[in-house]
Design a protein around this motif. Structure first.
Motif, short mmCIF file in Angstrom:
data_model
loop_
_atom_site.label_atom_id
_atom_site.label_comp_id
_atom_site.label_asym_id
_atom_site.label_seq_id
_atom_site.Cartn_x
_atom_site.Cartn_y
_atom_site.Cartn_z
N TYR A 105 0.83 -1.21 0.00
CA TYR A 105 0.00 0.00 0.00
C TYR A 105 0.86 1.26 0.00
O TYR A 105 0.68 2.16 -0.83
N ILE A 106 1.82 1.31 0.92
CA ILE A 106 2.67 2.50 1.00
C ILE A 106 3.58 2.59 -0.20
O ILE A 106 3.80 3.67 -0.76
N GLY A 107 4.15 1.46 -0.63
CA GLY A 107 5.04 1.48 -1.78
C GLY A 107 4.36 1.95 -3.05
O GLY A 107 4.90 2.77 -3.81
N PHE A 108 3.14 1.47 -3.29
CA PHE A 108 2.40 1.88 -4.49
C PHE A 108 2.06 3.36 -4.43
O PHE A 108 2.22 4.09 -5.41
N THR A 109 1.60 3.82 -3.27
CA THR A 109 1.24 5.23 -3.11
C THR A 109 2.46 6.13 -3.26
O THR A 109 2.41 7.16 -3.94
N ALA A 110 3.56 5.74 -2.62
CA ALA A 110 4.78 6.55 -2.70
C ALA A 110 5.32 6.61 -4.12
O ALA A 110 5.80 7.66 -4.58
N ALA A 111 5.25 5.49 -4.83
CA ALA A 111 5.73 5.47 -6.21
C ALA A 111 4.88 6.37 -7.10
O ALA A 111 5.40 7.16 -7.90
N GLY A 112 3.56 6.27 -6.96
CA GLY A 112 2.68 7.10 -7.78
C GLY A 112 2.84 8.58 -7.51
O GLY A 112 3.02 9.38 -8.44
N LEU A 113 2.79 8.96 -6.23
CA LEU A 113 2.93 10.37 -5.88
C LEU A 113 4.36 10.85 -6.11
O LEU A 113 4.57 12.01 -6.48
N GLY A 114 5.33 9.99 -5.89
CA GLY A 114 6.72 10.37 -6.14
C GLY A 114 6.95 10.73 -7.59
O GLY A 114 7.63 11.72 -7.91
N PHE A 115 6.37 9.96 -8.50
CA PHE A 115 6.50 10.27 -9.92
C PHE A 115 5.81 11.57 -10.28
O PHE A 115 6.38 12.45 -10.93
N VAL A 116 4.56 11.73 -9.82
CA VAL A 116 3.78 12.92 -10.18
C VAL A 116 4.43 14.18 -9.62
O VAL A 116 4.63 15.17 -10.33
N PHE A 117 4.78 14.16 -8.33
CA PHE A 117 5.34 15.34 -7.70
C PHE A 117 6.70 15.69 -8.27
O PHE A 117 7.01 16.86 -8.53
N SER A 118 7.55 14.67 -8.49
CA SER A 118 8.89 14.93 -9.00
C SER A 118 8.85 15.43 -10.44
O SER A 118 9.56 16.38 -10.80
N ALA A 119 8.00 14.81 -11.25
CA ALA A 119 7.89 15.26 -12.64
C ALA A 119 7.31 16.66 -12.72
O ALA A 119 7.74 17.48 -13.54
N SER A 120 6.35 16.97 -11.86
CA SER A 120 5.76 18.30 -11.86
C SER A 120 6.79 19.34 -11.44
O SER A 120 6.88 20.41 -12.04
N PRO A 141 10.50 15.45 2.37
CA PRO A 141 9.79 15.15 3.63
C PRO A 141 8.33 14.82 3.42
O PRO A 141 7.78 13.95 4.12
N VAL A 142 7.69 15.49 2.47
CA VAL A 142 6.28 15.23 2.20
C VAL A 142 6.08 13.79 1.72
O VAL A 142 5.19 13.07 2.18
N LEU A 143 6.94 13.36 0.80
CA LEU A 143 6.81 12.01 0.25
C LEU A 143 7.18 10.96 1.29
O LEU A 143 6.51 9.93 1.40
N TYR A 144 8.22 11.20 2.06
CA TYR A 144 8.62 10.22 3.06
C TYR A 144 7.58 10.10 4.17
O TYR A 144 7.42 9.03 4.77
N SER A 145 6.88 11.19 4.46
CA SER A 145 5.88 11.16 5.53
C SER A 145 4.67 10.30 5.17
O SER A 145 3.83 10.03 6.04
N ILE A 146 4.57 9.87 3.89
CA ILE A 146 3.50 8.96 3.49
C ILE A 146 3.50 7.72 4.38
O ILE A 146 2.45 7.16 4.69
N ALA A 147 4.69 7.30 4.81
CA ALA A 147 4.80 6.12 5.67
C ALA A 147 3.91 6.24 6.89
O ALA A 147 3.26 5.27 7.31
N ALA A 148 3.85 7.43 7.47
CA ALA A 148 3.05 7.63 8.69
C ALA A 148 1.65 8.12 8.39
O ALA A 148 0.68 7.66 9.00
N SER A 149 1.52 9.05 7.44
CA SER A 149 0.23 9.70 7.24
C SER A 149 -0.84 8.77 6.68
O SER A 149 -2.03 8.96 6.94
N ILE A 150 -0.43 7.75 5.92
CA ILE A 150 -1.42 6.77 5.46
C ILE A 150 -1.16 5.38 6.04
O ILE A 150 -2.03 4.51 5.98
N GLY A 151 0.03 5.18 6.63
CA GLY A 151 0.37 3.85 7.12
C GLY A 151 0.11 3.62 8.60
O GLY A 151 0.23 2.49 9.07
N TYR A 152 -0.27 4.68 9.33
CA TYR A 152 -0.42 4.52 10.78
C TYR A 152 -1.53 3.56 11.17
O TYR A 152 -1.54 3.02 12.28
N VAL A 153 -2.48 3.32 10.26
CA VAL A 153 -3.58 2.44 10.60
C VAL A 153 -3.10 1.00 10.78
O VAL A 153 -3.72 0.22 11.52
N PHE A 154 -1.98 0.63 10.19
CA PHE A 154 -1.50 -0.75 10.29
C PHE A 154 -0.94 -1.07 11.69
O PHE A 154 -1.30 -2.11 12.25
#
Length: 275
Positions: free
Chosen positions: A30-45, A66-79
């Motif tokens: 879940y986190i890997g897919f989200t980070a990859a998708g947002l990482g591509f969009v944000f970096s390319a933009s 920091p925004v991209l790395y924080s995905i680990a906590a901001s969406i992953g804390y439920v686990f």
């Protein structure tokens, strides 16, 4: 039974079930897919290589790492929250607490042992979440000529705070599981609050004067404060007039949730007879 023996028992009970590694696999995916998708969009933009315009709506500006790395906590804390809850409710559901309490009549020691083991699994989940978030994010940032921030002490401090947040979330989950014996009810409460109640409340706080100051003390908001940034606030922006909590205050608030829930659970549920 000593605390060390109780801890070994709780570790064995956790690691001999499938729930911890199934949640770990889902967490990484879940986190890997989200980070990859947002990482591509944000970096390319940020590099001006997305079609249309160099800065797309909703894409954060400034330091993206920091925004991209924080995905680990901001969406992953439920686990970690779920694994903490399941560590307790699974025992009620499968009636394994009876032999546990017979072996260790001091129930408080059992709860402390669960908390100790929970902190350990929280650290493991945090490491997995960080690998899943930092790996693809840093890869896309490098590929598009953006800074990864991995040479900065502030970045590593934030990653360390994410580990602390995961450990605290497991303790919150143990508190929820201790207070709510029924496994289905506990999981529904966790998912409903984290995925619906608090997100809606925090959005509402942007439009209701004075409400945002109180909402800073919700558990998810406290976790974001502890980490120092969040993908949600970075992409949606915030009209909040309230100052965010300091990182250490966010940690204290999250710890307070864990302690209060565990104490209430111990007093109202943990000390009751089990089948």
């Amino acid at each position: 039974m000593s605390f060390a023996a109780a801890t070994r028992s709780e570790t064995t009970k956790l690691l001999t079930t499938a729930m911890w590694w199934i949640l770990a696999i889902v967490l990484v995916a879940y986190i890997g897919f989200t980070a990859a998708g947002l990482g591509f969009v944000f970096s390319a933009s940020a590099a001006g290589e997305l079609p249309g315009q160099s800065q797309q709506a909703g894409v954060p500006t400034g330091d993206l790492a920091p925004v991209l790395y924080s995905i680990a906590a901001s969406i992953g804390y439920v686990f970690p929250l779920l694994i903490g809850t399941l560590m307790v409710t699974a025992e009620f559901r499968h009636h394994t607490l009876t032999p546990t309490f017979l072996a260790t009549p001091r129930r408080g020691r059992v709860l402390w042992a669960k908390a100790f083991v929970g902190i350990g699994i929280g650290v493991v989940y945090a490491v997995l979440a960080l690998i899943a978030a930092v790996g693809p994010s840093a890869g896309f940032l490098t590929g598009f000529g953006q800074s990864t921030g991995l040479d900065q002490s502030d970045t590593w401090a934030m990653l360390g705070r994410i580990v602390i947040a995961f450990a605290l979330w497991v303790l919150v989950g143990i508190g929820v599981g201790t207070l709510v014996r029924n496994q289905v009810a506990a999981v529904v409460i966790v998912l409903a609050f984290t995925q619906f109640v608090e997100p809606i409340a925090r959005v509402a706080g942007m439009f209701v004067d004075g409400l945002d100051a109180a909402l800073r003390f919700l558990p998810g908001a406290a976790s974001d404060a502890l980490v120092g940034t969040s993908i949600y606030t970075a992409t949606t922006g915030s009209t909040s007039s309230a100052e965010p909590l300091d990182w250490w205050v966010g940690g204290v608030v999250l710890l307070a949730y864990a302690i209060v829930l565990m104490v209430l659970g111990h007093v109202t549920s943990w000390r009751r007879d089990v089948d």
